[in-house]
Design a protein around this motif. Structure first.
Motif, mmCIF file in Angstrom:
data_model
loop_
_atom_site.group_PDB
_atom_site.id
_atom_site.type_symbol
_atom_site.label_atom_id
_atom_site.label_comp_id
_atom_site.label_asym_id
_atom_site.label_seq_id
_atom_site.Cartn_x
_atom_site.Cartn_y
_atom_site.Cartn_z
ATOM 1 N N PHE A 103 0.509 -0.698 -0.136
ATOM 2 C CA PHE A 103 0.409 -0.057 0.135
ATOM 3 C C PHE A 103 1.079 0.734 -0.235
ATOM 4 N N PHE A 104 2.027 1.631 0.649
ATOM 5 C CA PHE A 104 2.505 2.792 0.791
ATOM 6 C C PHE A 104 3.430 2.428 -0.544
ATOM 7 N N GLU A 105 3.985 1.733 -0.771
ATOM 8 C CA GLU A 105 4.742 1.550 -1.450
ATOM 9 C C GLU A 105 4.409 2.331 -3.086
ATOM 10 N N LYS A 106 3.121 1.362 -3.469
ATOM 11 C CA LYS A 106 2.636 1.608 -4.399
ATOM 12 C C LYS A 106 2.046 3.793 -4.099
ATOM 13 N N ALA A 107 1.543 3.989 -3.157
ATOM 14 C CA ALA A 107 0.781 5.236 -2.821
ATOM 15 C C ALA A 107 2.103 6.467 -3.039
ATOM 16 N N GLY A 108 3.453 5.930 -2.609
ATOM 17 C CA GLY A 108 4.574 6.668 -2.806
ATOM 18 C C GLY A 108 4.838 6.731 -4.311
ATOM 19 N N ASN A 109 5.056 5.746 -4.752
ATOM 20 C CA ASN A 109 5.039 5.520 -6.603
ATOM 21 C C ASN A 109 3.939 6.680 -7.374
ATOM 22 N N ASN A 110 2.673 6.715 -6.653
ATOM 23 C CA ASN A 110 1.616 7.337 -6.661
ATOM 24 C C ASN A 110 2.085 9.324 -6.840
ATOM 25 N N ILE A 111 2.403 9.077 -5.736
ATOM 26 C CA ILE A 111 3.022 11.030 -5.223
ATOM 27 C C ILE A 111 4.058 11.354 -6.359
ATOM 28 N N SER A 112 5.089 10.025 -6.355
ATOM 29 C CA SER A 112 6.797 10.269 -7.143
ATOM 30 C C SER A 112 5.249 11.203 -8.204
ATOM 31 N N ASN A 113 5.258 10.318 -8.810
ATOM 32 C CA ASN A 113 4.676 10.255 -10.205
ATOM 33 C C ASN A 113 3.697 11.165 -10.380
ATOM 34 N N ASN A 114 3.024 12.259 -9.262
ATOM 35 C CA ASN A 114 2.301 13.513 -9.480
ATOM 36 C C ASN A 114 2.387 14.592 -8.411
ATOM 37 N N ALA A 115 4.141 14.232 -8.593
ATOM 38 C CA ALA A 115 5.059 15.922 -7.550
ATOM 39 C C ALA A 115 4.352 16.940 -8.020
ATOM 40 N N ASP A 116 4.149 17.126 -9.321
ATOM 41 C CA ASP A 116 4.034 18.411 -9.864
ATOM 42 C C ASP A 116 2.648 18.828 -9.732
ATOM 43 N N GLN A 117 1.998 17.889 -9.447
ATOM 44 C CA GLN A 117 0.147 18.591 -9.465
ATOM 45 C C GLN A 117 0.137 18.423 -7.528
ATOM 46 N N TYR A 118 0.425 17.790 -6.454
ATOM 47 C CA TYR A 118 0.628 18.310 -5.310
ATOM 48 C C TYR A 118 1.497 17.597 -4.197
ATOM 49 N N ASP A 119 1.668 18.480 -3.450
ATOM 50 C CA ASP A 119 2.437 18.050 -2.820
ATOM 51 C C ASP A 119 2.568 16.876 -1.487
ATOM 52 N N ASP A 120 3.150 15.455 -0.986
ATOM 53 C CA ASP A 120 3.235 15.048 0.046
ATOM 54 C C ASP A 120 2.499 15.357 1.440
ATOM 55 N N ASN A 121 1.032 16.093 1.600
ATOM 56 C CA ASN A 121 0.361 16.613 2.940
ATOM 57 C C ASN A 121 -0.418 16.123 3.621
ATOM 58 N N ILE A 122 -0.556 16.171 4.339
ATOM 59 C CA ILE A 122 -1.629 15.066 4.442
ATOM 60 C C ILE A 122 -2.610 16.231 4.828
ATOM 61 N N ASP A 123 -2.878 17.589 4.384
ATOM 62 C CA ASP A 123 -4.274 18.668 4.324
ATOM 63 C C ASP A 123 -4.766 18.606 2.870
ATOM 64 N N VAL A 124 -4.057 18.039 2.761
ATOM 65 C CA VAL A 124 -3.656 17.765 -0.038
ATOM 66 C C VAL A 124 -4.099 16.260 0.520
ATOM 67 N N PHE A 125 -3.792 15.284 1.208
ATOM 68 C CA PHE A 125 -4.503 14.276 0.999
ATOM 69 C C PHE A 125 -5.714 13.712 1.081
ATOM 70 N N ARG A 126 -6.689 15.011 2.056
ATOM 71 C CA ARG A 126 -8.096 14.107 3.011
ATOM 72 C C ARG A 126 -8.697 15.376 1.103
ATOM 73 N N VAL A 127 -8.310 15.894 1.091
ATOM 74 C CA VAL A 127 -9.160 16.482 -0.301
ATOM 75 C C VAL A 127 -9.153 15.253 -1.165
ATOM 76 N N PHE A 128 -8.251 14.527 -1.295
ATOM 77 C CA PHE A 128 -8.599 13.286 -1.977
ATOM 78 C C PHE A 128 -10.043 12.321 -1.415
ATOM 79 N N PHE A 129 -10.935 12.408 -0.292
ATOM 80 C CA PHE A 129 -11.925 12.172 0.454
ATOM 81 C C PHE A 129 -12.516 12.660 0.410
ATOM 82 N N ARG A 130 -12.849 14.174 -0.086
ATOM 83 C CA ARG A 130 -13.755 14.654 0.165
ATOM 84 C C ARG A 130 -15.020 14.544 -1.521
ATOM 85 N N GLU A 131 -16.148 14.896 -0.968
ATOM 86 C CA GLU A 131 -17.264 14.268 -1.894
ATOM 87 C C GLU A 131 -16.800 15.162 -3.093
#
Length: 581
Positions: A463-491
C-alpha cells in the motif's frame, strides 16, 4: 422517494423482476427504492445483497441508502461480485479448496502488474499484448499462442509460491466451492431476502454461476431484482455475453417478469434522438425538465493534434463554467486509461483555478482492494456528520480482515474501532509520515503486530510503496501533505476525468469525450480478432458515452498515430451525417 409509474410498477411487483432500462430511465433509483421497500418490511435476520459491476456503483447505492435510512448498513451488503465471493465464500470456506486451504491473500493490482510485465518481457511480448487469465467453468484458460500460455502458467505459479490468488481465482474457487458443496450454497441462500444485480448485461459466466447456485440451492428462494440494458453491454470482451433469456434460465423456476423502462429523465430530446441511432432504438422520449433545450452536440473530426488536445479541452471547460455550469457537472472521458492519466495531469496545470476529480491522480489510486485503503479513508475523513454511516461500513470492512489476525477482534463493533481511530492526533504534516504514525497507533491499540503477521505486513508495504510511487509520479500536481491528502476523500466537487467504463451509469450536464478513434472504439485488438463483432462493440460504446450527457456533448477524434500509422475517426461517427453545432 418519488418514482415514475414505470419504476413504481417494477418496485411494487411481489415476484422476480428484470428491468430493461434505457439510459437515463432511473434504474438506480428503482433499485434503491426496492432495497428500501424490502428493508422497511422488517426482516431483522435476513440481509439484502446488491451486486454491482464497479465499486463506484456500489458506493453510489450505499450513499443513497445511507441518506434515506439510519440502519441501512446493518441490512444491506453492496459491492462487486468479486468482493462478495471473497468475503462470503472464500474466507469462510477456503478449507474446501486444496490450493488455498493453508491460507491465502489477494495479490495487489500493483504487484500483479509488475510480475506480469516481467514475464511478458521474458517472452518478448509487448506491454499491450493481451494475456487471458480468466477461467471457464471447468477451470480451463485459453490463450492463442504458447508464449501467452507460458505467461499465464508462470503467473499462476508465482501466486501459488507466494500463497496469493488474483480476482479470476476468487471467482473460480468460489464457483468450485458452491458446485462441490451445495450445502454451503444453501447456507448462503438462507441469509438473504433479496438479491439485486445491477448492469446484469455485464455479468460474466462464473459470476452468474455463483449467484444462480445460491438461488437454485436455497430452500426458501430470495426475490430477484435484475437491472440492465443489453444495448449497453460494453464488457463482452470479459465474458459477459449472455442474452436475458439465458440469464433467466440460470435461475431455475424463477419466473422472472420483464419491466421495460422506456422514458429518459436525463437528456434533452435532441441528445436522446442522437445517441439512439447508434443502437437503432426508436421512439425513446425525454421527460427531463430540460427536454426541449437545444443544448450542444459538437464533433471535432481529426483537426486537433493530440499534443494540443488538453489546451482545446481547457477552453471548453472554461467556456462551460463561464456559462454557469458547475465544475462537478462536467465530465471528461475516453475509452482507454493511458490518455486519461496524461489528460488529467495536463489539465490540472492548464486550468489551475478549476478543481478536478481524477482518480488517476490520487495517492491511493488502484488500491481499493487493500484493507489499508479503508484504514486511510477513515483517518482522512471527518468523524461526524454526513459520513458517519459510511465510516461505520468502512470500519466493518477493516474488522472483517483484521479479525483473521487477532481473534479477539471478532467481538469488536465498528463503533469500537472508530473510537480508537478518532482518538489519534498528530502534528505531523507530511502525509505519508502522518499515515504511518496513525497506522502504528491503530495496530498498537487493537493488539496487532505487522512483524507477527506476514500477510498483513505485505499488504501494508504494498500500500505505502504504491502510494509513494503515485505521489512521486504526480509531484508536480500536489505535495506529500496531509491536508492535501484529505481533499482526495471529500465529496466530488470538481470536473470528473475517467474512462467511459468508470462513469457508466452516471450523468453530467456536459460530457467531453476524446479518443473517438477506430482502434480506441473499439480496441484495435477486437477489430483484429473479430471484425464482424467490432462494429457492434463500437455502437455500444458510443451509445454509452453519448448517453452520459444531459445537455452538451463534445466528441473529439484527435490526430494520433500508432507506430507511424494515423488513427481514423471511429467508423460509425464518420458515417453519421449529422448537423453538428
Amino acid at each position: 422517494m418519488k418514482l415514475s409509474d414505470e419504476q413504481l410498477t417494477a418496485v411494487s411487483y411481489p415476484g422476480n423482476v428484470y428491468v430493461s432500462a434505457c439510459p437515463g430511465s432511473g434504474k438506480t433509483r428503482a433499485l434503491t427504492a426496492k432495497i428500501i421497500a424490502t428493508i422497511s418490511q422488517n426482516h431483522p435476520i435476513k440481509k439484502i445483497l446488491a451486486l454491482t459491476y464497479t465499486n463506484r456503483a456500489a458506493d453510489e447505492i450505499e450513499k443513497r441508502i445511507d441518506q434515506l435510512l439510519t440502519n441501512g448498513e446493518e441490512s444491506l451488503w453492496a459491492g462487486t461480485i468479486h468482493s462478495f465471493a471473497l468475503e462470503w465464500i472464500l474466507k469462510p470456506y477456503a478449507s474446501y479448496i486444496p490450493e488455498i486451504n493453508n491460507g491465502f491473500s489477494i495479490i495487489d493490482e500493483y504487484e500483479a502488474s509488475n510480475v506480469i510485465f516481467e514475464l511478458k518481457k521474458e517472452k518478448k511480448l509487448k506491454f499491450n499484448d493481451k494475456v487471458n487469465f480468466s477461467y471457464s467453468s471447468n477451470g480451463s484458460i485459453y490463450n492463442e499462442n504458447e508464449s501467452k500460455e507460458w505467461v499465464e502458467r508462470s503467473f499462476r505459479q508465482y501466486l501459488l509460491t507466494h500463497k496469493k490468488i488474483d480476482f479470476d481465482q476468487v471467482l473460480y474457487f468460489s464457483h468450485r466451492v458452491l458446485v462441490e458443496r451445495k450445502e454451503i450454497a444453501q447456507v448462503l441462500g438462507s441469509l438473504f431476502e433479496l438479491i439485486c444485480i445491477d448492469e446484469v448485461q455485464d455479468t460474466q459466466t462464473l459470476q452468474y454461476s455463483i449467484i444462480s447456485s445460491i438461488y437454485n440451492e436455497s430452500i426458501v428462494k430470495q426475490n430477484l431484482f435484475l437491472v440492465g440494458d443489453f444495448n449497453q453491454s460494453i464488457y463482452d470482451g470479459f465474458g459477459a455475453s449472455k442474452s436475458i433469456e439465458e440469464v433467466k434460465n440460470l435461475f431455475i423456476g424463477s419466473n422472472i417478469k420483464d419491466f421495460p423502462f422506456n422514458d429518459n429523465y436525463r437528456s434533452t430530446q435532441r441528445l436522446v434522438d442522437y445517441f439512439s441511432i447508434f443502437r437503432n432504438v426508436h421512439g425513446q422520449l425525454s421527460k427531463a425538465k430540460h427536454s426541449n433545450e437545444p443544448g450542444k452536440i459538437c464533433l471535432r473530426d481529426n483537426d486537433i493534434e493530440k499534443d494540443y488536445l488538453p489546451e482545446e479541452i481547457a477552453k471548453i471547460i472554461r467556456a462551460e463554467i463561464a456559462s454557469g455550469i458547475s465544475e462537478k457537472d462536467i465530465c471528461i472521458i475516453a475509452p482507454q486509461w493511458a490518455p486519461i492519466k496524461f489528460m488529467a495531469k495536463r489539465l490540472t496545470t492548464l486550468v489551475p483555478e478549476v478543481r478536478f476529480d481524477a482518480p488517476s491522480l490520487s495517492p491511493f489510486f488502484g488500491q481499493r482492494d487493500n484493507v489499508w485503503f479503508y484504514v486511510v479513508k477513515i483517518l482522512l475523513t471527518d468523524s461526524s456528520g454526513r459520513l458517519f454511516t459510511s465510516r461505520i461500513r468502512w470500519a466493518n470492512n477493516i474488522l472483517n480482515t483484521f479479525s483473521n489476525y487477532n481473534h479477539h477482534l471478532f467481538s469488536w463493533k465498528p463503533k469500537d474501532l472508530l473510537k480508537v481511530m478518532n482518538a489519534f492526533s498528530s502534528e505531523e504534516k507530511k502525509g505519508t509520515l502522518f499515515l504511518a504514525e496513525a497506522c502504528e497507533y491503530l495496530l498498537e491499540n487493537i493488539g496487532l503486530s505487522l512483524d507477527d503477521n506476514e500477510s498483513l505486513k505485505h499488504s501494508y508495504d504494498i500500500f505505502f510503496e504504491k502510494a509513494g510511487n503515485n505521489i512521486s509520479n504526480n509531484a508536480d500536481q500536489y505535495d506529500d501533505n496531509i491536508d492535501v491528502f484529505r481533499v482526495f476523500f471529500r465529496e466530488s466537487t470538481g470536473v470528473v476525468i475517467n474512462s467511459c467504463h468508470g462513469v457508466k451509469g452516471e450523468e453530467y450536464d456536459v460530457v467531453i469525450a476524446f479518443g473517438m478513434l477506430r482502434g480506441f472504439i473499439p480496441h484495435r485488438a477486437e477489430i483484429k480478432e473479430n471484425p464482424a463483432k467490432a462494429e457492434d462493440s463500437e455502437s455500444k460504446l458510443l451509445y454509452v458515452i453519448c448517453s452520459r450527457a444531459k445537455k452538451n456533448l463534445y466528441l473529439i477524434a484527435e490526430k494520433r498515430d500508432y507506430y507511424g500509422k494515423p488513427y481514423q475517426t471511429a467508423k460509425l461517427l464518420k458515417d453519421y451525417h449529422y448537423n453538428y453545432d
